[in-house]
Design a protein around this motif. Structure first.
Motif, PDB file in Angstrom:
ATOM      1  N   GLU A 198      11.081 -24.757  14.678  1.00 22.47           N
ATOM      2  CA  GLU A 198      10.839 -23.743  15.774  1.00 22.47           C
ATOM      3  C   GLU A 198      11.729 -24.543  16.951  1.00 22.47           C
ATOM      4  O   GLU A 198      11.598 -25.602  17.228  1.00 22.47           O
ATOM      5  CB  GLU A 198       9.676 -23.895  16.276  1.00 22.47           C
ATOM      6  N   ARG A 243       4.349 -26.202  22.019  1.00 25.26           N
ATOM      7  CA  ARG A 243       5.509 -27.225  21.522  1.00 25.26           C
ATOM      8  C   ARG A 243       6.459 -26.593  20.294  1.00 25.26           C
ATOM      9  O   ARG A 243       6.001 -25.799  19.446  1.00 25.26           O
ATOM     10  CB  ARG A 243       4.851 -28.492  21.007  1.00 25.26           C
ATOM     11  N   ASP A 271       9.696 -27.888  17.591  1.00 27.24           N
ATOM     12  CA  ASP A 271      10.112 -29.112  16.704  1.00 27.24           C
ATOM     13  C   ASP A 271      11.442 -29.680  17.272  1.00 27.24           C
ATOM     14  O   ASP A 271      11.577 -30.842  17.443  1.00 27.24           O
ATOM     15  CB  ASP A 271      10.605 -28.528  15.393  1.00 27.24           C
ATOM     16  N   ARG A 318       7.816 -33.394  26.376  1.00 28.93           N
ATOM     17  CA  ARG A 318       6.467 -33.198  26.021  1.00 28.93           C
ATOM     18  C   ARG A 318       6.377 -32.040  25.188  1.00 28.93           C
ATOM     19  O   ARG A 318       5.476 -31.873  24.490  1.00 28.93           O
ATOM     20  CB  ARG A 318       5.458 -33.083  27.110  1.00 28.93           C
ATOM     21  N   HIS A 319       7.461 -31.118  25.157  1.00 29.52           N
ATOM     22  CA  HIS A 319       7.501 -29.907  24.487  1.00 29.52           C
ATOM     23  C   HIS A 319       8.049 -30.100  23.115  1.00 29.52           C
ATOM     24  O   HIS A 319       8.137 -29.272  22.154  1.00 29.52           O
ATOM     25  CB  HIS A 319       7.939 -28.842  25.340  1.00 29.52           C
ATOM     26  N   SER A 320       8.528 -31.354  22.630  1.00 30.57           N
ATOM     27  CA  SER A 320       9.361 -31.671  21.303  1.00 30.57           C
ATOM     28  C   SER A 320       8.667 -32.401  20.480  1.00 30.57           C
ATOM     29  O   SER A 320       8.140 -33.386  20.782  1.00 30.57           O
ATOM     30  CB  SER A 320      10.703 -32.113  21.750  1.00 30.57           C
ATOM     31  N   GLN A 321       8.207 -31.900  19.334  1.00 26.12           N
ATOM     32  CA  GLN A 321       7.509 -32.504  18.436  1.00 26.12           C
ATOM     33  C   GLN A 321       8.437 -33.564  17.402  1.00 26.12           C
ATOM     34  O   GLN A 321       7.954 -34.555  16.872  1.00 26.12           O
ATOM     35  CB  GLN A 321       6.860 -31.591  17.317  1.00 26.12           C
ATOM     36  N   ARG A 322       9.773 -33.216  17.503  1.00 26.42           N
ATOM     37  CA  ARG A 322      10.623 -34.077  16.616  1.00 26.42           C
ATOM     38  C   ARG A 322      11.886 -34.527  17.387  1.00 26.42           C
ATOM     39  O   ARG A 322      12.156 -35.657  17.049  1.00 26.42           O
ATOM     40  CB  ARG A 322      11.052 -33.172  15.329  1.00 26.42           C
ATOM     41  N   GLU A 337       8.330 -41.516  26.899  1.00 25.34           N
ATOM     42  CA  GLU A 337       7.862 -40.205  26.204  1.00 25.34           C
ATOM     43  C   GLU A 337       7.878 -40.182  24.736  1.00 25.34           C
ATOM     44  O   GLU A 337       7.413 -39.362  23.953  1.00 25.34           O
ATOM     45  CB  GLU A 337       8.551 -39.054  26.669  1.00 25.34           C
ATOM     46  N   GLN A 378      15.129 -38.651  18.800  1.00 25.40           N
ATOM     47  CA  GLN A 378      14.243 -38.422  17.985  1.00 25.40           C
ATOM     48  C   GLN A 378      12.888 -39.014  18.426  1.00 25.40           C
ATOM     49  O   GLN A 378      12.813 -39.947  18.805  1.00 25.40           O
ATOM     50  CB  GLN A 378      14.649 -38.911  16.664  1.00 25.40           C
ATOM     51  N   ARG A 379      11.661 -38.436  17.969  1.00 24.46           N
ATOM     52  CA  ARG A 379      10.228 -38.897  18.184  1.00 24.46           C
ATOM     53  C   ARG A 379      10.471 -40.398  17.379  1.00 24.46           C
ATOM     54  O   ARG A 379      10.682 -40.323  16.106  1.00 24.46           O
ATOM     55  CB  ARG A 379       9.208 -38.278  17.821  1.00 24.46           C
ATOM     56  N   ASP A 388       9.186 -40.561  13.771  1.00 24.60           N
ATOM     57  CA  ASP A 388       9.964 -39.855  12.690  1.00 24.60           C
ATOM     58  C   ASP A 388      10.759 -40.718  11.780  1.00 24.60           C
ATOM     59  O   ASP A 388      11.547 -41.616  12.053  1.00 24.60           O
ATOM     60  CB  ASP A 388      10.884 -38.744  13.309  1.00 24.60           C
TER      61      ASP A 388
END
Ligand SMILES: C[S@@+](CC[C@H](N)C(=O)[O-])C[C@H]1O[C@@H](n2cnc3c(N)ncnc32)[C@H](O)[C@@H]1O
Length: 215
Positions: A50, A115, A117, A140-144, A192, A211-212, A215
């Motif tokens: 996404e 959120r 990806d 804050r809206h990104s998971q990856r 973050e 990248q988070r 990951d």
């Protein structure tokens, strides 16, 4: 910070500019700094992701990533003219059912958005005065992953940017360009939970992929 950024940005990125950018995209494909974002995201080998594209302009990033990386995209943009061209191109490519368009300043609507990806901001932080607010909300809206381009802190841009703003003020145009400190943007994204994994440079633009950390 109270700000009529959306109105200012809406009038700064008007119909003529939007149509010309779409013509350019159809003729030549994505701009070089946009290609850096696409290559960086593709290097993560994500599938059915996404995508949240903030300030996506004519939508080059989602037009491209919906072909192989993303299953859906949300395009939030302060410019109605850019959104109109992005919608036209999305329809031409047969992607209409997969893209949600939102005309707004992202910081005004982010609380109501899920959120994603991958989050992208291609030449957007330089149009917005408060990078803490914009980039913090984007992170804050990104998971990856989060990819962005911004102006380099090069000596020639330190001269050019204030000059552009000076001419804007002479024209009585309230739109301003911003050169935010790169180390502070990097620090914010690290706090973050992100780490920078790719950095590429052009004469004006720098592209960073984050990248988070988990990951
Ligand atoms: C220089 S254009 C870049 C467009 C496109 N990303 C590209 O690189 O071609 C900046 C875009 O960011 C949008 N923008 C700037 N600040 C924004 C904000 N806070 N929320 C949503 N869109 C924003 C503008 O409306 C415009 O479409």
């Amino acid at each position: 910070m109270p700000c009529n950024c959306c109105e200012i940005t809406d009038s700064a990125f008007g119909e003529k500019e939007a149509k010309s950018q779409l013509r350019e995209y159809r003729r030549k494909g994505p701009a070089k700094q946009t290609r850096f974002i696409l290559e960086a995201i593709r290097s993560l080998h994500l599938k059915n992701a996404e995508l949240l594209d903030i300030g996506g302009g004519i939508g080059a990033i989602h037009h491209e990533l919906l072909e192989d990386v993303a299953s859906t995209a949300t395009h939030v943009d302060a410019s109605s003219a850019y959104l109109k061209e992005a919608r036209n191109e999305t329809a031409r490519l047969g992607h209409t059912d997969r893209v949600k368009f939102i005309h707004a300043d992202f910081t005004d609507v982010e609380a109501n958005l899920p959120r994603a990806d991958v989050v992208t901001l291609d030449r957007v932080v330089c149009c917005y005065p408060d990078f803490h607010r914009l980039l913090g909300a984007a992170a804050r809206h990104s998971q990856r992953a989060l990819a962005l381009t911004y102006p380099r802190e090069a000596w020639y841009l330190r001269i050019a940017w204030p000059l552009m703003n000076f001419f804007q003020s002479l024209r009585k145009d309230p739109f301003r360009v911003f050169m935010h400190p790169i180390s502070e943007m990097d620090g914010l994204l690290q706090r973050e939970g992100f780490q920078r994994v790719t950095l590429r440079r052009l004469f004006v633009w720098e592209m960073a992929l984050y990248q988070r950390a988990a990951d």
